[in-house]
Scaffold this motif. Structure first.
Motif, PDB file in Angstrom:
ATOM      1  N   CYS A  20       0.833  -0.973   0.205  1.00  0.00           N
ATOM      2  CA  CYS A  20      -0.535  -0.774  -0.310  1.00  0.00           C
ATOM      3  C   CYS A  20       1.238   0.972   0.229  1.00  0.00           C
ATOM      4  O   CYS A  20       1.473   1.342   0.562  1.00  0.00           O
ATOM      5  N   ASP A  21       0.381   1.928  -0.555  1.00  0.00           N
ATOM      6  CA  ASP A  21       0.878   3.307  -0.857  1.00  0.00           C
ATOM      7  C   ASP A  21       0.391   4.457   0.194  1.00  0.00           C
ATOM      8  O   ASP A  21      -1.177   4.224   0.351  1.00  0.00           O
ATOM      9  N   ILE A  22       1.170   5.585   0.657  1.00  0.00           N
ATOM     10  CA  ILE A  22       0.537   6.164   1.743  1.00  0.00           C
ATOM     11  C   ILE A  22       1.234   7.880   1.298  1.00  0.00           C
ATOM     12  O   ILE A  22       1.934   7.950   0.071  1.00  0.00           O
ATOM     13  N   ILE A  23       0.041   8.814   1.846  1.00  0.00           N
ATOM     14  CA  ILE A  23       0.394  10.200   1.681  1.00  0.00           C
ATOM     15  C   ILE A  23       0.383  10.964   3.288  1.00  0.00           C
ATOM     16  O   ILE A  23      -0.382  10.486   3.545  1.00  0.00           O
ATOM     17  N   TRP A  24       2.075  11.033   4.339  1.00  0.00           N
ATOM     18  CA  TRP A  24       2.194  11.369   5.006  1.00  0.00           C
ATOM     19  C   TRP A  24       1.971  12.536   5.279  1.00  0.00           C
ATOM     20  O   TRP A  24       2.571  13.108   4.877  1.00  0.00           O
ATOM     21  N   PHE A  75      -6.721   3.038  -6.107  1.00  0.00           N
ATOM     22  CA  PHE A  75      -5.476   3.725  -6.940  1.00  0.00           C
ATOM     23  C   PHE A  75      -4.230   3.256  -7.866  1.00  0.00           C
ATOM     24  O   PHE A  75      -3.375   3.678  -8.278  1.00  0.00           O
ATOM     25  N   TRP A  76      -4.141   2.169  -8.440  1.00  0.00           N
ATOM     26  CA  TRP A  76      -3.576   1.286  -9.153  1.00  0.00           C
ATOM     27  C   TRP A  76      -2.645   2.490  -9.772  1.00  0.00           C
ATOM     28  O   TRP A  76      -2.194   2.399 -10.008  1.00  0.00           O
ATOM     29  N   ASN A  77      -4.233   2.362 -11.351  1.00  0.00           N
ATOM     30  CA  ASN A  77      -3.692   3.612 -12.545  1.00  0.00           C
ATOM     31  C   ASN A  77      -4.874   4.784 -12.118  1.00  0.00           C
ATOM     32  O   ASN A  77      -5.803   4.575 -12.164  1.00  0.00           O
ATOM     33  N   TYR A 104       0.057  10.855  -8.930  1.00  0.00           N
ATOM     34  CA  TYR A 104      -0.758  10.118 -10.485  1.00  0.00           C
ATOM     35  C   TYR A 104       0.081   8.818  -9.892  1.00  0.00           C
ATOM     36  O   TYR A 104       1.810   8.775 -10.023  1.00  0.00           O
ATOM     37  N   MET A 105      -1.127   7.693 -10.243  1.00  0.00           N
ATOM     38  CA  MET A 105      -0.097   6.535  -9.569  1.00  0.00           C
ATOM     39  C   MET A 105      -0.095   5.381 -11.084  1.00  0.00           C
ATOM     40  O   MET A 105      -0.986   5.423 -11.678  1.00  0.00           O
ATOM     41  N   HIS A 152       2.847   2.259  -8.817  1.00  0.00           N
ATOM     42  CA  HIS A 152       3.854   2.960  -8.335  1.00  0.00           C
ATOM     43  C   HIS A 152       3.589   4.793  -8.339  1.00  0.00           C
ATOM     44  O   HIS A 152       2.939   5.132  -9.125  1.00  0.00           O
ATOM     45  N   MET A 153       3.566   5.670  -7.769  1.00  0.00           N
ATOM     46  CA  MET A 153       3.447   7.216  -7.055  1.00  0.00           C
ATOM     47  C   MET A 153       4.472   7.390  -8.225  1.00  0.00           C
ATOM     48  O   MET A 153       5.947   7.711  -8.169  1.00  0.00           O
ATOM     49  N   TYR A 154       3.898   8.025  -9.199  1.00  0.00           N
ATOM     50  CA  TYR A 154       4.854   8.377 -10.783  1.00  0.00           C
ATOM     51  C   TYR A 154       4.518   9.759 -10.444  1.00  0.00           C
ATOM     52  O   TYR A 154       6.333  10.455 -10.342  1.00  0.00           O
TER      53      TYR A 154
END
Length: 155
Positions: free
Chosen positions: A2-6, A21-23, A40-41, A45-47
């Motif tokens: 899981c990607d995060i925004i802290w 949120f995959w694409n 933008y993922m 992956h966070m692009y």
């Protein structure tokens, strides 16, 4: 994974579910404050981002967020502004209140309802003989009314 925004302003970790949120490209609002981030993922992956976009309207809220530095905080489902609405789940169990069941589907009294009277013993553990007329006279009266109305069945 899981990607995060802290969010450094309110110390909230916003988890981005990779399935959703995959694409994905858009703006997401922090769950703890009014900050809006552009991400933008691509393939999970966070692009690009997260970039703050102050004053812009978010596209979506994160599904899950918490503040790990402050410990665990319980937010009950149905809290406005914190969770998504629980559609098709109107039961009280999802709002933090237990269901009160005094009678079975056949109309007969059950022993598991609460609050049990103190005379039932330790932790409300009733023995095999449940003298409902003596221990719970109000339930006994309600049961007698159900019998008169014909709402009690054998099977």
């Amino acid at each position: 994974m899981c990607d995060i925004i802290w969010c450094k302003d309110c110390d909230t970790v916003n988890y981005l579910d990779p399935y959703y949120f995959w694409n994905w490209e858009g703006k997401i609002k922090c769950a703890g404050c009014e900050n809006v981030y552009y991400i933008y993922m691509i393939q999970g992956h966070m692009y690009k981002g997260p970039d703050k976009k102050p004053g812009e309207k978010p596209d979506i809220l994160p599904v899950y967020a918490d503040k790990p530095n402050n410990g665990y905080e319980e937010i009950l489902p149905g809290t406005s502004g914190k969770t998504r609405p629980y559609n098709c789940l109107p039961r009280e169990i999802y709002l933090g209140k237990a269901d009160m069941v005094k009678f079975s589907i056949r109309g007969r009294p059950v022993r598991g309802w609460r609050p049990q009277p103190p005379s039932t013993g330790v932790a409300g553990s009733c023995g095999f003989t449940w003298d409902i007329q003596k221990l719970s006279p109000e339930v006994w009266e309600e049961y007698q009314e159900k019998i008169k109305k014909g709402e009690v069945s054998e099977w």
